[in-house]
Design a protein around this motif. Structure first.
Motif, PDB file in Angstrom:
ATOM      1  N   PRO A  69       0.823  -1.218   0.000  1.00 47.99           N
ATOM      2  CA  PRO A  69       0.000   0.000   0.000  1.00 47.99           C
ATOM      3  C   PRO A  69       0.853   1.263   0.000  1.00 47.99           C
ATOM      4  CG  PRO A  69       0.070  -0.937   2.187  1.00 47.99           C
ATOM      5  CD  PRO A  69       0.806  -1.898   1.297  1.00 47.99           C
ATOM      6  N   GLY A  70       0.201   2.380  -0.139  1.00 48.86           N
ATOM      7  CA  GLY A  70       0.908   3.644  -0.079  1.00 48.86           C
ATOM      8  C   GLY A  70       1.390   3.972   1.322  1.00 48.86           C
ATOM      9  N   ALA A  71       2.279   4.958   1.404  1.00 48.46           N
ATOM     10  CA  ALA A  71       2.858   5.370   2.680  1.00 48.46           C
ATOM     11  C   ALA A  71       1.831   6.090   3.533  1.00 48.46           C
ATOM     12  CB  ALA A  71       4.060   6.271   2.432  1.00 48.46           C
ATOM     13  N   LYS A  72       2.025   5.968   4.859  1.00 46.89           N
ATOM     14  CA  LYS A  72       1.170   6.679   5.807  1.00 46.89           C
ATOM     15  C   LYS A  72       2.017   7.195   6.964  1.00 46.89           C
ATOM     16  CE  LYS A  72      -3.337   4.492   5.045  1.00 46.89           C
ATOM     17  NZ  LYS A  72      -4.476   3.781   5.680  1.00 46.89           N
ATOM     18  N   GLY A  73       1.696   8.395   7.420  1.00 52.13           N
ATOM     19  CA  GLY A  73       2.332   8.948   8.613  1.00 52.13           C
ATOM     20  C   GLY A  73       3.714   9.509   8.385  1.00 52.13           C
ATOM     21  N   ALA A  92       2.483  14.556   5.750  1.00 51.22           N
ATOM     22  CA  ALA A  92       2.772  15.575   4.742  1.00 51.22           C
ATOM     23  C   ALA A  92       3.688  15.054   3.632  1.00 51.22           C
ATOM     24  CB  ALA A  92       3.392  16.806   5.412  1.00 51.22           C
ATOM     25  N   LEU A  93       4.540  14.092   3.955  1.00 57.17           N
ATOM     26  CA  LEU A  93       5.481  13.574   2.966  1.00 57.17           C
ATOM     27  C   LEU A  93       5.035  12.237   2.358  1.00 57.17           C
ATOM     28  CD1 LEU A  93       8.926  14.445   4.614  1.00 57.17           C
ATOM     29  CD2 LEU A  93       7.670  15.688   2.840  1.00 57.17           C
ATOM     30  N   ASP A  94       3.820  11.809   2.670  1.00 58.85           N
ATOM     31  CA  ASP A  94       3.312  10.573   2.052  1.00 58.85           C
ATOM     32  C   ASP A  94       3.378  10.632   0.535  1.00 58.85           C
ATOM     33  OD1 ASP A  94       2.813   9.768   4.620  1.00 58.85           O
ATOM     34  OD2 ASP A  94       0.626   9.725   4.437  1.00 58.85           O
ATOM     35  N   PRO A  95       2.926  11.715  -0.116  1.00 58.90           N
ATOM     36  CA  PRO A  95       2.984  11.764  -1.578  1.00 58.90           C
ATOM     37  C   PRO A  95       4.402  11.679  -2.130  1.00 58.90           C
ATOM     38  CG  PRO A  95       1.489  13.440  -0.744  1.00 58.90           C
ATOM     39  CD  PRO A  95       2.232  12.898   0.442  1.00 58.90           C
ATOM     40  N   VAL A  96       5.365  12.236  -1.400  1.00 58.18           N
ATOM     41  CA  VAL A  96       6.761  12.172  -1.841  1.00 58.18           C
ATOM     42  C   VAL A  96       7.251  10.725  -1.845  1.00 58.18           C
ATOM     43  CG1 VAL A  96       9.126  12.892  -1.338  1.00 58.18           C
ATOM     44  CG2 VAL A  96       7.222  14.507  -1.023  1.00 58.18           C
ATOM     45  N   LEU A 121       8.352   8.458  -5.106  1.00 56.87           N
ATOM     46  CA  LEU A 121       9.699   7.903  -5.246  1.00 56.87           C
ATOM     47  C   LEU A 121       9.683   6.391  -5.451  1.00 56.87           C
ATOM     48  CD1 LEU A 121      11.565   9.946  -2.481  1.00 56.87           C
ATOM     49  CD2 LEU A 121      11.936  10.103  -4.949  1.00 56.87           C
ATOM     50  N   PHE A 122       8.789   5.691  -4.708  1.00 54.77           N
ATOM     51  CA  PHE A 122       8.771   4.225  -4.765  1.00 54.77           C
ATOM     52  C   PHE A 122       7.607   3.680  -5.593  1.00 54.77           C
ATOM     53  CE2 PHE A 122      11.218   5.181  -0.932  1.00 54.77           C
ATOM     54  CZ  PHE A 122      12.311   4.341  -1.088  1.00 54.77           C
ATOM     55  N   HIS A 123       6.887   4.560  -6.278  1.00 53.96           N
ATOM     56  CA  HIS A 123       5.780   4.164  -7.150  1.00 53.96           C
ATOM     57  C   HIS A 123       4.750   3.321  -6.392  1.00 53.96           C
ATOM     58  CE1 HIS A 123       8.123   5.751 -10.486  1.00 53.96           C
ATOM     59  NE2 HIS A 123       9.149   5.002 -10.111  1.00 53.96           N
TER      60      HIS A 123
END
Length: 315
Positions: free
Chosen positions: A255-259, A267-271, A275-277
């Motif tokens: 899954p995508g990043a959280k926290g 705030a940096l979840d989208p970054v 980076l890791f697709h």
């Protein structure tokens, strides 16, 4: 009547000394099935001296939860202890591959309940499906962090231009089928999360979590070197060992990043996702645990299993 220590067949349960009726194609299964015919009236060794961790064949089983209510249930068909250590391997998310932080240790108890659950094998046979119990102390899973190079960024200053990732447990181990070793059938279901560690990412940056874990279902296509031995003090416990096995899984999603970010607010979840697709769908990821060595102690009596551990050699 108790079932065979290592197999379940559609015809029902078998006595502990009986050989299974279904054929086994893998070398591991053949050896373990034959072990059910072993007699444990071997020469009795002296009781172990107090002090020090358990020595082989029970090494790593010091925290086996033999006093837990789940293992002490008299309706159980079998109970046991598991100790497993992985000393190498890789984790791939999309196009990013990193070496696993090792050693990765797994320690837990197992029981086969009165419903006699099993999993079908490719040869037409079946293997016992065990439930697991957390160890009496310490973590069920422990693994050190490993360095992950950030895609597209030169790793000039490790820890600054890279992140560290640590595998953490995100739920209980389930569907434990050690006798599926040597086939494409998963030997367990392991929910994990990856903790990303970096000064800019805050304390709670994760890929996966307790409510949305990365679920690994590795198969041990290579069961490694298999050995079965009886308890050295004459108890009814059998110890099965798989040395230098290789476990792989390519079926899980990430899954995508959280926290990620200051104060863990994301705030940096989208970054991180960019980076890791992430998220990364099943089929685009892979994990290999190798070499992995596992020891399993089986018994149909919790009292006798406890006595086996109490009298085991230490050193």
């Amino acid at each position: 009547m108790r079932s065979s220590l290592f197999t379940r067949t559609p015809a029902g349960t078998r006595p502990a000394g009986a050989l299974p009726g279904r054929r086994r194609r893998s070398r591991a299964l053949a050896l373990l099935a034959a072990a059910t015919g072993l007699t444990t009236v071997a020469a009795v060794a002296p009781a172990s001296a107090a002090g020090g961790p358990l020595a082989p064949p029970y090494a790593g089983m010091d925290t086996c939860p033999v006093s837990s209510a789940a293992l002490k249930d008299p309706a159980n068909l079998q109970v046991g202890c598991v100790s497993s250590t992985t000393r190498g391997g890789k984790f791939r998310i999309g196009s990013t591959t990193v070496d696993l932080g090792t050693p990765i240790d797994l320690r837990f108890g197992i029981y086969w309940d009165k419903s006699g659950p099993g999993v079908d094998l490719p040869d037409g046979g079946s293997a016992n499906l065990y439930r697991t119990v957390a160890p009496s102390s310490g973590p069920l899973l422990s693994a050190p962090a490993t360095e992950v190079t950030i895609p597209g960024i030169a790793n000039v200053i490790p820890g600054i231009t890279s992140v560290r990732a640590q595998v953490e447990l995100a739920g209980p181990v389930t569907d434990f089928a050690p006798l599926a070793a040597g086939t494409a059938v998963p030997v367990f279901r392991l929910p994990v999360k990856l903790h990303l560690i970096h000064p800019l990412l805050g304390p709670r940056c994760y890929l996966g979590g307790d409510s949305s874990p990365i679920v690994l279902r590795p198969a041990a296509l290579d069961a490694g070197t298999v050995d079965v031995q009886a308890d050295p003090n004459g108890h009814q416990t059998l110890i099965a060992s798989f040395a230098d096995a290789s476990l792989t899984d390519t079926t899980f999603s990430v899954p995508g990043a959280k926290g990620c970010g200051p104060l863990g607010l994301g705030a940096l979840d989208p970054v991180i996702n960019g980076l890791f697709h992430l998220p990364s769908a099943a089929g685009k990821n892979a994990v290999t645990f190798a070499p992995t060595s596992t020891s399993l102690a089986f018994n149909d009596s919790i009292g006798d299993l406890s006595a086996s551990l109490a009298e085991a050699p230490r050193g």
